[in-house]
Design a protein around this motif. Structure first.
Motif, PDB file in Angstrom:
ATOM      1  N   VAL A  42       0.839  -1.204   0.000  1.00 30.17           N
ATOM      2  CA  VAL A  42       0.000   0.000   0.000  1.00 30.17           C
ATOM      3  C   VAL A  42       0.873   1.254   0.000  1.00 30.17           C
ATOM      4  CG1 VAL A  42      -1.648   1.309   1.402  1.00 30.17           C
ATOM      5  CG2 VAL A  42      -2.000  -1.127   1.012  1.00 30.17           C
ATOM      6  N   THR A  43       1.951   1.253   0.757  1.00 35.04           N
ATOM      7  CA  THR A  43       2.871   2.400   0.762  1.00 35.04           C
ATOM      8  C   THR A  43       3.485   2.614  -0.618  1.00 35.04           C
ATOM      9  OG1 THR A  43       3.379   1.971   3.080  1.00 35.04           O
ATOM     10  CG2 THR A  43       4.919   3.348   1.861  1.00 35.04           C
ATOM     11  N   VAL A  45       2.177   1.725  -3.517  1.00 37.67           N
ATOM     12  CA  VAL A  45       1.131   2.210  -4.429  1.00 37.67           C
ATOM     13  C   VAL A  45       0.894   3.697  -4.222  1.00 37.67           C
ATOM     14  CG1 VAL A  45      -1.344   2.070  -4.938  1.00 37.67           C
ATOM     15  CG2 VAL A  45       0.015  -0.012  -4.783  1.00 37.67           C
ATOM     16  N   PHE A  46       0.838   4.154  -2.977  1.00 38.44           N
ATOM     17  CA  PHE A  46       0.638   5.580  -2.723  1.00 38.44           C
ATOM     18  C   PHE A  46       1.830   6.403  -3.185  1.00 38.44           C
ATOM     19  CE2 PHE A  46      -2.661   4.604   0.688  1.00 38.44           C
ATOM     20  CZ  PHE A  46      -3.709   5.019  -0.125  1.00 38.44           C
ATOM     21  N   ALA A  47       3.029   5.891  -3.038  1.00 38.32           N
ATOM     22  CA  ALA A  47       4.214   6.600  -3.537  1.00 38.32           C
ATOM     23  C   ALA A  47       4.173   6.689  -5.058  1.00 38.32           C
ATOM     24  CB  ALA A  47       5.481   5.891  -3.078  1.00 38.32           C
ATOM     25  N   LEU A  49       1.428   6.654  -6.965  1.00 42.58           N
ATOM     26  CA  LEU A  49       0.378   7.610  -7.331  1.00 42.58           C
ATOM     27  C   LEU A  49       0.826   9.046  -7.100  1.00 42.58           C
ATOM     28  CD1 LEU A  49      -2.826   5.803  -6.029  1.00 42.58           C
ATOM     29  CD2 LEU A  49      -2.089   6.105  -8.404  1.00 42.58           C
ATOM     30  N   GLY A  50       1.539   9.288  -6.013  1.00 39.39           N
ATOM     31  CA  GLY A  50       2.057  10.628  -5.757  1.00 39.39           C
ATOM     32  C   GLY A  50       3.051  11.063  -6.814  1.00 39.39           C
TER      33      GLY A  50
END
Length: 65
Positions: A42-43, A45-47, A49-50
């Protein structure tokens, strides 16, 4: 190191509980391993997307002259 000292303190005051903790620790670690891997995913994926959202700003900024 602090965890080991706390375990030694528990061993002095309540040795059956300390031995139970020593036996159950690897089992709990194995049960929580999938959740840790999910957290890493999850970390990531968020990185991603950012970075994807910031890409246009980085492209338009250009190189300093």
């Amino acid at each position: 190191m602090v965890g080991f000292l706390l375990w030694l303190l528990l061993l002095v005051f309540c040795w059956p509980l300390a031995l139970l903790a020593l036996v159950l620790y690897p089992i709990v670690w194995l049960l929580l391993l999938p959740l840790r891997l999910l957290g890493i995913t999850v970390t990531a994926v968020f990185a991603f997307l950012g970075a994807l959202l910031m890409l246009p700003a980085r492209v338009l900024r250009g190189r300093p002259a």
